[in-house]
Write an enzyme that holds these catalytic residues in place. Sequence first.
Site, PDB file in Angstrom:
ATOM      1  N   SER A 141     -25.383  19.961  29.736  1.00  0.00           N
ATOM      2  CA  SER A 141     -25.424  19.144  30.952  1.00  0.00           C
ATOM      3  C   SER A 141     -24.047  18.540  31.185  1.00  0.00           C
ATOM      4  O   SER A 141     -23.153  18.649  30.348  1.00  0.00           O
ATOM      5  CB  SER A 141     -26.481  18.059  30.844  1.00  0.00           C
ATOM      6  OG  SER A 141     -26.372  17.388  29.605  1.00  0.00           O
ATOM      7  N   ASP A 194     -20.446  11.871  23.786  1.00  0.00           N
ATOM      8  CA  ASP A 194     -19.754  12.894  22.992  1.00  0.00           C
ATOM      9  C   ASP A 194     -19.660  14.140  23.863  1.00  0.00           C
ATOM     10  O   ASP A 194     -20.680  14.782  24.161  1.00  0.00           O
ATOM     11  CB  ASP A 194     -20.543  13.207  21.729  1.00  0.00           C
ATOM     12  CG  ASP A 194     -20.528  12.055  20.748  1.00  0.00           C
ATOM     13  OD1 ASP A 194     -19.955  11.013  21.073  1.00  0.00           O
ATOM     14  OD2 ASP A 194     -21.117  12.204  19.656  1.00  0.00           O
ATOM     15  N   HIS A 204     -23.791   6.611  27.994  1.00  0.00           N
ATOM     16  CA  HIS A 204     -23.598   5.166  28.029  1.00  0.00           C
ATOM     17  C   HIS A 204     -22.679   4.812  29.203  1.00  0.00           C
ATOM     18  O   HIS A 204     -22.023   5.671  29.788  1.00  0.00           O
ATOM     19  CB  HIS A 204     -23.001   4.676  26.707  1.00  0.00           C
ATOM     20  CG  HIS A 204     -23.889   4.943  25.521  1.00  0.00           C
ATOM     21  ND1 HIS A 204     -24.589   3.958  24.879  1.00  0.00           N
ATOM     22  CD2 HIS A 204     -24.193   6.095  24.871  1.00  0.00           C
ATOM     23  CE1 HIS A 204     -25.285   4.479  23.882  1.00  0.00           C
ATOM     24  NE2 HIS A 204     -25.053   5.788  23.859  1.00  0.00           N
TER      25      HIS A 204
END
Length: 946
Positions: free
Chosen positions: A725, A578, A637
């Site tokens: 990040s 996301d 992921h």
Amino acid sequence: MTSTIIENYFIVEVMVVNATNLVSADFGGTSDPYVIVFDKKYHSFRTSTKKKTLNPEYNELFDLTFITLPEFLNFRVYDYDKTLKDTVIGWARLKLSAIKPNQTYHKDLILRGVPNGMVHIQIKIKKANRLAQLKPKPLGILRVVILDGKIYKKADYLSKNDPYVTVIFGHQAYKTHILKGNEPVWNIESRIWVHEYTEFHRIQLGLWDAELINDKPIGNYYLNINDRIGENLVNKNQEFWIDIPAQNQVKDSHITGARHHGNFTIDLGSVENLKQKLKRRKKEKKKVEKIQKKQKLKKKKVIENIDGLEVEHIGKLHIRLVWTPIEELEKMFWETICEYFDVDNNKMIDHEELKRLLEVLDSSLTSEEIDEKFKEMDTDNKGALTFEQIRLGLHNISGITTLEKDPISNITLKGMNEYEKLGTIALNINSVGNDIEPLMDSYIPAGIQDPKERIKSSVIYVFDRKTGQIVEELIPTYIRSALRSMYRSNMSRKTLGTQRVKNWLKKITDGQGRQKKLKKSKLLIKPFIKEHNIKIEEILQPLDEFKSFNDFFIRKLKPECRPIYEKENQLIAVSPADCRMSAFHSVAISKELWIKGKNFTLQKLFNETKDPVLAKKYAGGSVLIARLSPQDYHRLHFPVTGTVEKIHPVIPGEYYTVSPLAINTDVDVYTENKRQIVELSTGAFGDIVCVWVGATCVGGIVLEVEEGDSFTKGDPHGYFHFGGSTQLIIFQPGKIAFDNDLLHNSNNGLETLMKMGNPVGVGNEKEVKKKTKDKENGSDKENEKEKEKENGSDKEKEKEKEKEKEKENGSGKDQDKDKKVEIKKEKKKKSNKKKKKSKKKKKNDEKDKESGSGNEKQTKKKKKKKSPNKKKKEKKTKEIEETNIKKKKKRFGWNRNKKKNKEQENQKDQKNKKKGNNKKNNKNKKNGEKPSKKNKKKKEKKTKEN
């Protein structure tokens, strides 16, 4: 699935090796030089600065990408200055037409303005292929007509309401003219192009009040497009009224981060002060509610919103919508063109009328080609063509793209693509109603800015892919002011490189990491959820199970909440998290539009100081940047399927923020921050590099994968601890074609809001076919080897059978041979036994002699008999030594030689005494006696005397 095309382009690899004989620019007789490589327009790279030298060595590699090669490549050498502007030392130019492709050249460029000054470079031009998606055909045009409206807002003290309406759909933005009064009548139209990826977006209708300085928003309304387009609604008037709610009461429930995409307010204080802050907020809310009750509007209407909330409506708009698909637009285009050139008004086009039509649309055709085309279309041999025959025969004509003006209305068509030109020509005559003005004024919506203006502003805009809206990312005022003071001015950016600032950022990250791991930090979870509108139903664990805020920060989500787009299809890459995403065809383009770090290169990103192996491998490759805000789901992921080839150790670095407020400046965030590199190998996308980049208040990087592990699309890769990040994913050139909306937003300086599992791009089908063929060939080779092994085993069995048959046939001869062999073996055994017995007797005799003889036993040792030749040699050497001694005596006299002879005699006597004592001790040991203490004392005295 979208189709892809291959585009040809050039990769120019430039390595700046060193510079020699530079001019001193400082008072100390030296300079701090750096080199900039650039072309005329946009591409520019900068080396690192070498302090206090006139012969700097760089060895830095840059890769520039061009669709068409420029004439020259420029090199400038500057002297870095902390306070004043950097001064130019010298410049040089290289002609690229003189360089052949796929060959490395070593060039010594002479610097102008510097006597005997030179820059040594290595350059190589490579031809490469870029994979790109074909731009799909648009679905059609939705015409939005603003008729009139009613405003309930109370006018200001000194002026009346000056309303106007904005219609925003993604990057398309239009606005009406300004009117005065509470019941304005506009009757104006806007045309919105709808594509495949925008059919589920929403139109934002905004009602504004014009002011002298800053216009005030009255209210917004969001209209879903999917309900207003379809086969049943083609060219039908959809007329209705819209109730517009107040600006402060609109909330988007699907967006994390309150009303817009807001950042988490970094609480630098302790957790104990949280209760006091909550009490203050409650008091402030009560004050706001009292003020709102006093300032009630005279005309207001309360209804239930979609979210189930009571919302105060502040105005109304009267709207008409008309949907026309692209097929209908093509028909309308050819009908209007044919009617315009049909002079006879018989709805037929003869040969002369066709010539005039083609002269306007495509002037490149000759008269012979027009005659042939007329004969092809005239299948009935009537000597005239219907409008339908012309549409079918000329629909592939290329002249529409070259039109600069509408032949009917003389409207300029510059800057439009083929479909936009077709739509404007078709709709200019067939507009809806006679009282409607042609078009609204288009304008550039907020968020789409030039790079120079973006650096000055302190507002971050994000394109929401789900709704198609450009949304402002709300940041708390004190954080925004801190970021502006740190990253916006030149002096502040130079202070960021000092060690004090770096240590301060490290202290903040360490302190935040400790605080968020404490049990008390659980109190921060619920206010964090309320502030950022996080959906609790998506979280896998209940909130009570989280032991600290850090546990909540690295929370897991339910797999059904993040479905992966076509998980079995290996040709489609998905978003790893996301995030707010940017995509670029190459590093050079990303440096032009987004990454403004002065020293950003692949070589520095991979931390390759000596051999830029990875930098050369991924030169000219595509870049995907995924920025995570603190309120996002912070687990990453895998975007594709493959295997983990190599995990590099963590590269220590700084803790700068990864916000666009810093990325759009000359601060080297990605190449100086803490990061970790992971190399992947995939099928459709070749080799990939994932670079994990930490930021301010990021505790650490945790990988959930080891080298050699295989993974599928959507499997967990790792997670970041608390803080914002970024992950950079770099592909090899020609391996991925990013989605057109991603590229369009990135080229306009906008990040795209994505969810994990959303599609990002398409891979290369050829590579998948190659790998499948390689696997099949490998399996065929393995089968062949297995067959060969089976055949070999069969041959060995046959040989063994043949040997057994030979033994059976030649049994007589073999038996005689076997008997002889057995007899020889028995004889050898008997001789060995006799030898063993003789050896034992000799040993026993030696033991008896040793017990009787005493001292003679030790002195007797087995000595090899010397050969007569050795004896002769020893005699000769002795004779030579004696002659040498006599000569020395004659030269140096007798005194010195006497002393030496005495010393030699004393050494020999000591050796003989030691040997005698050792013999006695050995004798006593073998007889079972121990040496006495008196003998030991005597030995010690003698050694001292000697």
